[in-house]
Design a protein around this motif. Structure first.
Motif, short mmCIF file in Angstrom:
data_model
loop_
_atom_site.label_atom_id
_atom_site.label_comp_id
_atom_site.label_asym_id
_atom_site.label_seq_id
_atom_site.Cartn_x
_atom_site.Cartn_y
_atom_site.Cartn_z
N GLY A 182 8.11 10.14 1.80
CA GLY A 182 7.25 9.02 1.42
C GLY A 182 7.01 8.00 2.52
N PRO A 183 8.07 7.47 3.14
CA PRO A 183 7.85 6.49 4.21
C PRO A 183 7.04 7.06 5.38
N VAL A 184 7.24 8.37 5.68
CA VAL A 184 6.50 8.99 6.78
C VAL A 184 5.02 9.11 6.41
N VAL A 185 4.75 9.58 5.19
CA VAL A 185 3.37 9.72 4.73
C VAL A 185 2.68 8.35 4.69
N ASP A 186 3.38 7.36 4.14
CA ASP A 186 2.79 6.02 4.03
C ASP A 186 2.58 5.39 5.40
N GLN A 187 3.50 5.64 6.34
CA GLN A 187 3.34 5.12 7.70
C GLN A 187 2.10 5.71 8.34
N PHE A 188 1.88 7.02 8.11
CA PHE A 188 0.72 7.70 8.68
C PHE A 188 -0.58 7.18 8.07
N LEU A 189 -0.57 6.94 6.75
CA LEU A 189 -1.80 6.54 6.07
C LEU A 189 -2.13 5.07 6.24
N PRO A 224 0.79 -1.24 0.00
CA PRO A 224 0.00 0.00 0.00
C PRO A 224 0.82 1.29 0.00
N PHE A 225 2.13 1.20 -0.23
CA PHE A 225 3.01 2.36 -0.01
C PHE A 225 3.14 3.18 -1.30
N ALA A 226 2.11 3.97 -1.60
CA ALA A 226 2.03 4.67 -2.88
C ALA A 226 3.07 5.79 -3.00
N THR A 227 3.25 6.58 -1.93
CA THR A 227 4.17 7.73 -2.01
C THR A 227 5.61 7.26 -2.15
N THR A 228 6.00 6.25 -1.38
CA THR A 228 7.36 5.70 -1.49
C THR A 228 7.58 5.09 -2.88
N LEU A 229 6.57 4.41 -3.39
CA LEU A 229 6.67 3.83 -4.73
C LEU A 229 6.89 4.93 -5.77
N THR A 230 6.23 6.07 -5.61
CA THR A 230 6.42 7.18 -6.54
C THR A 230 7.85 7.70 -6.51
N SER A 231 8.46 7.73 -5.32
CA SER A 231 9.87 8.16 -5.24
C SER A 231 10.78 7.19 -5.99
N TRP A 232 10.48 5.90 -5.92
CA TRP A 232 11.25 4.93 -6.68
C TRP A 232 11.04 5.13 -8.18
N HIS A 233 9.82 5.45 -8.57
CA HIS A 233 9.53 5.75 -9.98
C HIS A 233 10.44 6.87 -10.48
N VAL A 278 6.06 17.84 -3.57
CA VAL A 278 5.10 18.18 -2.51
C VAL A 278 3.67 17.97 -2.99
N SER A 279 3.38 18.32 -4.25
CA SER A 279 2.02 18.16 -4.77
C SER A 279 1.61 16.69 -4.79
N ILE A 280 2.55 15.80 -5.13
CA ILE A 280 2.25 14.36 -5.13
C ILE A 280 1.95 13.88 -3.71
N GLY A 281 2.78 14.31 -2.75
CA GLY A 281 2.55 13.93 -1.36
C GLY A 281 1.22 14.45 -0.83
N LEU A 282 0.87 15.69 -1.18
CA LEU A 282 -0.40 16.26 -0.72
C LEU A 282 -1.60 15.55 -1.32
N LEU A 283 -1.51 15.14 -2.59
CA LEU A 283 -2.60 14.40 -3.21
C LEU A 283 -2.82 13.06 -2.50
N ASN A 284 -1.72 12.40 -2.15
CA ASN A 284 -1.84 11.14 -1.41
C ASN A 284 -2.42 11.36 -0.02
N LEU A 285 -2.00 12.44 0.66
CA LEU A 285 -2.56 12.76 1.97
C LEU A 285 -4.03 13.11 1.86
N SER A 286 -4.40 13.78 0.76
CA SER A 286 -5.81 14.12 0.55
C SER A 286 -6.67 12.86 0.49
N LEU A 287 -6.16 11.84 -0.18
CA LEU A 287 -6.89 10.58 -0.25
C LEU A 287 -7.00 9.93 1.12
#
Length: 351
Positions: free
Chosen positions: A201-208, A39-48, A84-93
């Protein structure tokens, strides 16, 4: 005429590449996250983005494109803004319902139109605005189900909309004002986007998700889908910058809603997702809106081209009295424009 036809073919190719790669990565990521439990979408985006940068770096070493130096402050702030916009979109979800998140994505088009009108003096005809309204109405019918509001989620969504709009407008503006290609801009900015997401990414994904990405059990099938997702992402990131550079941020968002409709259709066909008459009606209305948008854009471009042709002198003669070729006139205009832009780019600071 040949240059215009070549440009149109380039735009069509960019649009097709964007749609094909985006739909592919959505299907791949859905299988990875829903079926394989990653489920780690933000971290996956950083790898992308890291894989994208490494791929472009290798391509640059093989002389497949020429690197062009861009002001470091401009590139850094641009890359951080997009990250930041990518992270905020993921947090919005994470903070909002799926329906409100879809409304957030729908709001990007009218906010982009508003910003370009206010700050770039760009004019949108009533026909274009009507077609966008029909499109957004159709996508809303197809994808928005529940709407649950909360203060924190609303603030995050507004920040996500603002950063996404500004980032996409800058993607178009930087390419045109600094005369850089989509590949050159992506190559310069990808490390900064990857860095901000790799840290956050890992922080956002851990929170979500309440899970640690580094403690996840990586089976061979999960690793295979992660690698596949990263490979497809190179095409996604490249085509995103290419489409925005060749067209406009609004056109890119319209294309994004076409992808949404296709994903809904593929989800029903391939993954057997639930599909209702409301989904079908919404997709049909959205496709009709896209058709209107495409038609009105084509008509306006034709009027603009005919106006430019009329504005040129009907006959320009050289010293011997023979008319000069239209191509010669265009070259002179482009040379003067390029020299003016080179002087101007030394003074302008985009960010």
């Amino acid at each position: 005429m040949g240059e215009m036809k070549s440009f149109q073919l380039g735009v069509i190719g960019a649009l097709f590449l964007s749609v094909a790669s985006s739909v592919s990565i959505v299907i791949c990521n859905k299988a990875l996250m829903s079926n394989l439990g990653f489920p780690f979408a933000t971290t996956l985006t950083s790898w992308h983005l890291m894989v994208t940068y490494c791929t472009l770096h290798a391509a640059q070493r093989f002389k497949l494109f020429e690197n062009k130096s861009i002001d470091m402050k401009t590139v850094m702030l641009f890359g951080i803004l997009n990250g930041v916009s990518i992270g905020l979109l993921n947090l919005s979800l994470g903070f909002n319902s799926i329906g409100f998140y879809q409304m957030t994505k729908l709001a990007i088009i009218p906010f982009t139109v508003l910003l370009e009108t206010l700050f770039l003096n760009k004019q949108f005809s009533q026909q274009i605005k009507l077609s966008l309204l029909v499109l957004l109405f159709g996508v809303g019918i197809a994808s928005v189900t529940d709407l649950q509001l909360n203060l924190v989620g609303t603030i995050i969504s507004l920040l996500a909309i603002a950063t996404t709009c500004v980032g996409q407008i800058l993607t178009n503006t930087i390419q045109k004002r600094l005369n850089v290609s989509s590949t050159q801009l992506l190559y310069q900015s990808a490390p900064f986007q990857a860095a901000i997401l790799f840290v956050s990414g890992p922080v956002v994904d851990q929170f979500l998700t309440k899970k640690n990405v580094f403690a996840h059990q990586y089976s061979p099938i999960v690793l295979a889908f992660i690698i596949l997702s990263c490979i497809i992402s190179v095409s996604v990131n490249f085509s995103t910058f290419l489409v925005i550079g060749k067209t406009s941020p609004v056109t890119y968002q319209v294309l994004g809603h076409l992808k949404t409709c296709l994903v809904l259709g593929f989800g029903y066909t391939l993954l057997h997702d639930p599909f209702t008459h409301r989904n079908i009606l919404g997709i049909l209305v959205a496709i009709f809106g896209m058709g209107l948008y495409s038609y009105f854009c084509t008509q306006e471009n034709k009027k603009k081209q005919s106006g430019d042709t009329i504005s040129l002198p009907s006959q320009i003669k050289d010293k011997d009295g023979s008319p000069l070729l239209l191509g010669g006139i265009k070259n002179m205009v482009h040379q003067e424009k390029d020299s003016h832009e080179v002087k101007k780019s030394a003074k302008d600071s985009l960010v």
